[in-house]
Design a protein around this motif. Structure first.
Motif, PDB file in Angstrom:
ATOM      1  N   ARG A  93      77.111 -26.970 -10.661  1.00  0.00           N
ATOM      2  CA  ARG A  93      76.200 -26.936 -12.074  1.00  0.00           C
ATOM      3  C   ARG A  93      75.358 -25.741 -12.373  1.00  0.00           C
ATOM      4  O   ARG A  93      74.981 -25.206 -13.380  1.00  0.00           O
ATOM      5  N   ILE A  94      75.087 -24.962 -11.057  1.00  0.00           N
ATOM      6  CA  ILE A  94      74.252 -23.929 -11.332  1.00  0.00           C
ATOM      7  C   ILE A  94      75.086 -22.467 -10.815  1.00  0.00           C
ATOM      8  O   ILE A  94      75.140 -21.474 -11.615  1.00  0.00           O
ATOM      9  N   TRP A  97      77.916 -17.167 -24.065  1.00  0.00           N
ATOM     10  CA  TRP A  97      76.666 -17.146 -23.431  1.00  0.00           C
ATOM     11  C   TRP A  97      75.710 -15.866 -23.255  1.00  0.00           C
ATOM     12  O   TRP A  97      74.886 -15.638 -22.852  1.00  0.00           O
ATOM     13  N   PRO A 112      78.551 -21.742 -12.963  1.00  0.00           N
ATOM     14  CA  PRO A 112      78.523 -21.222 -14.060  1.00  0.00           C
ATOM     15  C   PRO A 112      77.869 -19.890 -14.104  1.00  0.00           C
ATOM     16  O   PRO A 112      78.395 -19.132 -14.938  1.00  0.00           O
ATOM     17  N   ALA A 113      76.675 -19.689 -13.080  1.00  0.00           N
ATOM     18  CA  ALA A 113      76.024 -18.246 -13.279  1.00  0.00           C
ATOM     19  C   ALA A 113      77.106 -17.136 -12.907  1.00  0.00           C
ATOM     20  O   ALA A 113      76.830 -16.129 -13.367  1.00  0.00           O
ATOM     21  N   MET A 127      77.003 -13.293 -21.757  1.00  0.00           N
ATOM     22  CA  MET A 127      76.919 -12.902 -20.269  1.00  0.00           C
ATOM     23  C   MET A 127      78.033 -11.868 -19.887  1.00  0.00           C
ATOM     24  O   MET A 127      78.213 -11.714 -18.731  1.00  0.00           O
ATOM     25  N   LEU A 163      67.164 -17.796 -11.252  1.00  0.00           N
ATOM     26  CA  LEU A 163      68.152 -18.815 -11.471  1.00  0.00           C
ATOM     27  C   LEU A 163      68.330 -19.774 -10.409  1.00  0.00           C
ATOM     28  O   LEU A 163      68.292 -21.164 -10.540  1.00  0.00           O
TER      29      LEU A 163
END
Lengths: 256, 247
Positions: free
Chosen positions: A165-166, A252, A169-170, A254, A148
């Motif tokens: 943005r990465i 999601w 959220p990850a 997750m 990712l």
């Protein structure tokens, strides 16, 4: 109908209320143990008089102040830890030291430093929130898979864009866990602080409401206060956080 | 002139005092429209070479030029497709994964990105799943989204790191055909890493053979009419111990 979990739980709650009512009536000593119906009446009349709602809004306001301050500090600490190795060591040492320390244990010293009033409570609230959130957020960032990360870098995002943005959220499942744990710590700490030390005497939060009514031997009001603490805790944990969870990590796929 | 030229690169990983050489003085060049395959057994540094071209790994010697320009960091002109299924952003739907890639890299404006996303989702036959989150898709579908996303970005070159290795054999064969068709249709330049000889012959126009530990260039062959047994022999100098090669 018995297949529905919600239905079974409502039945159990009804049973508990009935047992409470029965025991209260049998004991017939409202100073020790008021009946369920008396508690509900006290709750309704406290709400109607505005006394309880004032206490609740006072407590929630204070809690939010401490919570937000704790989150900001946790954000700074995590950023520092993610950016430098010494920052990571720093975070690890601090969390190892302070995480096992119940925040309420800091209240006496906070009272000496900041005096009676909101500031002392906010100080212990920050302590309650900070470590849980920082630790979980940092762990979340570290657990973002290298794939990712590489995908994110492939887009040529700026550093800020890459983080917001990465990475955020990850790492969100971990961050949410931190927020929940931090909230639970803060909530318990605040009620205890108000209750045991009567720190915010005069201004009056929910803990103070319970404490004061006990002093006046208005025991149904004490129970009404406890019920309110339970209800608010349930609402935040099972409605607010649940909604966030369903709209994000669950959707999601997750969830941890 | 070649689109991508790799000139004598050596790649090393350092762990403390030790260093490990993944690839040693590897040179090759890829022309526009090539489907260039890097073929070699595990540990021949082929993924490292791809990472270096992607800009994730700096060579200790040699240079990599794309259109005559030095590569020193990752960028949207070289888009990666990985082997791992978690390369899609799990918090975005199939459509948003592609739209985000196109807008975040400033390659397309929002509206154009949406149209492009729809076109490429259609190309990989996933229109019905455009609004789905990645965790609801199968492995093969996820890889198709990743390929669609990479192609939609319209890079100079597509870098594919064994994208089908984690798929079952039937899905893999189907995906190979689909990829081939997409590449031929839109004339993409692809650099494809694999350890499977049949896959290399099937997909590639040219094949670079690497020997293991550290990776060195053994030979470069045209895949047209290439013979798998001959390639195997060339990779291992006739030494049939190369156990982890798929023939």
């Amino acid at each position: 109908m018995f297949e529905s979990g919600a239905f079974r739980k409502v039945v159990l709650l009804g049973l508990l209320a009935a047992v409470w009512e029965g025991y209260g009536r049998w004991l017939a000593n409202p100073l020790l143990f008021p009946t369920f119906s008396n508690t509900v009446i006290a709750l309704i009349s406290s709400i109607a008089s505005g006394q309880l709602l004032r206490a609740v809004s006072f407590t929630i306001t204070l809690l939010l102040k401490g919570y937000v301050a704790g989150l900001i500090l946790a954000g700074l600490l995590t950023a520092f830890a993610s950016a430098t190795r010494i920052g990571a060591d720093f975070l690890e040492i601090l969390t190892a030291m302070f995480n096992p320390l119940p925040s309420i244990a800091l209240l006496p010293i906070a009272l000496i430093w900041f005096g009676l009033g909101d500031n002392s409570v906010i100080f212990v609230l920050i302590h309650a929130v900070l470590w849980a959130v920082a630790l979980n957020t940092y762990a979340g960032f570290r657990a973002v898979s290298s794939t990712l990360r590489m995908v994110g870098q492939n887009y040529g995002l700026s550093t800020v864009g890459y983080i917001t943005r990465i990475l955020v959220p990850a790492a969100f499942p971990s961050i949410l866990t931190g927020l929940k744990v931090g909230w639970a710590f803060a909530w318990r700490t605040l009620i205890a602080a108000e209750l045991v030390f009567g720190v915010s005497s005069g201004s009056g939060g929910l803990g103070w409401y319970i404490f004061e009514n006990k002093n006046q031997l208005l025991i149904p009001n004490v129970f009404a206060g406890l019920l309110t603490v339970i209800l608010l805790g349930l609402i935040v944990e099972n409605v607010i956080f649940k909604t966030i969870e369903n709209a994000t990590v669950r959707r999601w796929g997750m969830q941890m | 002139m070649s689109l991508l030229s790799v000139d004598g690169i050596t790649l090393q990983y350092r762990t403390g005092k030790h260093s490990f050489t993944a690839a040693y003085r590897v040179s090759f060049s890829v022309k526009d429209g090539d489907r260039f395959i890097i073929l070699g057994p595990s540990g021949c540094g082929k993924s490292s070479i791809l990472k270096a071209i992607g800009g994730y790994l700096k060579p200790v010697e040699g240079k990599i030029l794309l259109n005559g320009k030095h590569i020193d960091s990752p960028g949207p002109d070289r888009v990666f497709v990985f082997q791992e299924f978690d390369q899609l952003l799990p918090w975005k739907t199939v459509r948003d994964n592609i739209v985000f890639a196109l807008t975040a890299s400033h390659k397309f404006a929002r509206r154009e990105a949406e149209q492009r996303a729809a076109t490429f989702i259609e190309k990989v036959d996933l229109t019905k799943f455009a609004g789905s989150y990645p965790h609801t898709l199968s492995g093969g579908m996820k890889q198709r989204v990743a390929i669609a996303r990479a192609m939609a970005m319209g890079p100079e070159i597509l870098l594919m790191d064994e994208p089908f290795a984690a798929l079952d054999a039937l899905t893999r064969a189907k995906m190979q055909d689909e990829l081939l068709q997409l590449c031929v249709e839109s004339n993409f330049t692809v650099l494809f890493v694999t350890h499977s000889i049949p896959e290399a012959i099937r997909l590639g126009t040219r094949i670079l053979l690497l020997s293991p530990q550290p990776g060195r260039v053994k030979a470069e062959v045209e895949s047209e009419g290439a013979d798998p047994a001959r390639i195997h022999e060339m990779l291992f100098d006739g030494d049939m111990k190369g156990g982890n090669m798929h023939v």
